[in-house]
Design a protein around this motif. Structure first.
Motif, PDB file in Angstrom:
ATOM      1  N   LYS A  99       0.895  -1.317  -0.018  1.00 53.82           N
ATOM      2  CA  LYS A  99       0.083  -0.310  -0.148  1.00 53.82           C
ATOM      3  C   LYS A  99       0.916   1.208  -0.015  1.00 53.82           C
ATOM      4  O   LYS A  99       0.368   2.398  -0.569  1.00 53.82           O
ATOM      5  CB  LYS A  99      -0.817  -0.044   1.096  1.00 53.82           C
ATOM      6  CG  LYS A  99      -2.029  -1.043   1.036  1.00 53.82           C
ATOM      7  CD  LYS A  99      -2.936  -1.248   2.300  1.00 53.82           C
ATOM      8  CE  LYS A  99      -3.697  -2.365   2.157  1.00 53.82           C
ATOM      9  NZ  LYS A  99      -4.170  -2.935   3.378  1.00 53.82           N
ATOM     10  N   ASP A 100       2.048   1.184   0.589  1.00 51.34           N
ATOM     11  CA  ASP A 100       2.922   2.363   0.645  1.00 51.34           C
ATOM     12  C   ASP A 100       3.462   2.872  -0.848  1.00 51.34           C
ATOM     13  O   ASP A 100       3.399   3.856  -1.125  1.00 51.34           O
ATOM     14  CB  ASP A 100       4.119   2.274   1.607  1.00 51.34           C
ATOM     15  CG  ASP A 100       3.719   2.080   2.941  1.00 51.34           C
ATOM     16  OD1 ASP A 100       2.481   2.596   3.518  1.00 51.34           O
ATOM     17  OD2 ASP A 100       4.478   1.589   3.914  1.00 51.34           O
ATOM     18  N   SER A 101       3.826   1.692  -1.602  1.00 49.49           N
ATOM     19  CA  SER A 101       4.213   1.902  -2.726  1.00 49.49           C
ATOM     20  C   SER A 101       3.157   2.390  -3.712  1.00 49.49           C
ATOM     21  O   SER A 101       3.393   3.350  -4.680  1.00 49.49           O
ATOM     22  CB  SER A 101       4.683   0.552  -3.607  1.00 49.49           C
ATOM     23  OG  SER A 101       5.893   0.398  -2.800  1.00 49.49           O
ATOM     24  N   ILE A 102       1.874   1.868  -3.400  1.00 51.01           N
ATOM     25  CA  ILE A 102       0.585   2.336  -4.390  1.00 51.01           C
ATOM     26  C   ILE A 102       0.326   3.792  -3.963  1.00 51.01           C
ATOM     27  O   ILE A 102       0.431   4.745  -4.842  1.00 51.01           O
ATOM     28  CB  ILE A 102      -0.535   1.604  -4.124  1.00 51.01           C
ATOM     29  CG1 ILE A 102      -0.506   0.232  -4.474  1.00 51.01           C
ATOM     30  CG2 ILE A 102      -1.848   2.201  -4.595  1.00 51.01           C
ATOM     31  CD1 ILE A 102      -1.495  -0.840  -4.000  1.00 51.01           C
ATOM     32  N   ALA A 103       0.573   4.200  -2.628  1.00 51.43           N
ATOM     33  CA  ALA A 103       0.244   5.586  -2.308  1.00 51.43           C
ATOM     34  C   ALA A 103       1.426   6.396  -2.813  1.00 51.43           C
ATOM     35  O   ALA A 103       0.878   7.477  -3.337  1.00 51.43           O
ATOM     36  CB  ALA A 103       0.081   5.519  -0.940  1.00 51.43           C
TER      37      ALA A 103
END
Length: 168
Positions: A99-103
């Motif tokens: 999720k951090d990479s997506i954000a």
């Protein structure tokens, strides 16, 4: 004797063609892919997405992507540059990456604060089950009723994506 051989050959061809048509139809039905409301994707705020909170207002382009994919990055730039062309379409970017990479991806390409652009996480097993082994990026253009209009694979310019919709 010749008539028996010919009739068996004809029956064999008919069975073969019927088998091919059945397999093709099964593949088409899977490919038709009516957008289900329980795809088990989760938006970056932890709320179920592509579920009960799926935008109900109209057309949707589902983007299956990976944040490190160069082609996905190119498409994100294309979308950002022509976002006004997508005013009546919700773009939902879905990845199995963390999720951090997506954000970070959404922030890097300045798509994070746009009203009609959404990002979601989908477990890789769910994505594989639902869409098979996809190439990134894959764009799935759905109409307001959730019917798949067209599938695009690879770098796709906005005008190609928009060509499947009646833009008025």
């Amino acid at each position: 004797m010749n008539k028996k051989v010919i009739s068996k050959l004809i029956i064999g061809v008919v069975v073969l063609v019927a088998g091919i048509l059945i397999v093709g139809l099964a593949h088409k039905l899977k490919e038709r892919d009516i957008l289900e409301r329980n795809q088990q994707a989760i938006n970056l705020n932890g709320v179920e997405y592509l579920g009960t909170t799926l935008p109900e207002k109209g057309d949707i382009i589902l983007v299956l992507f990976h944040p490190s994919c160069d082609f996905c990055q190119t498409d994100a730039q294309f979308v950002k540059e022509q976002i006004d062309q997508f005013k009546n379409i919700d773009l939902i970017w879905v990845s199995y990456d963390n999720k951090d990479s997506i954000a970070q991806f959404s922030k890097t390409y300045e798509l994070d604060n746009l009203e009609n652009v959404h990002f979601a996480y989908m477990d890789i097993e769910v994505m594989l089950e639902r869409y098979g082994n996809v190439k990134f990026p894959t764009f799935l253009a759905y109409d307001k009723n959730g019917a798949l209009l067209q599938k695009f694979v690879g770098v796709t310019k906005p005008e190609e994506l928009l060509s499947v919709y009646d833009q008025e």
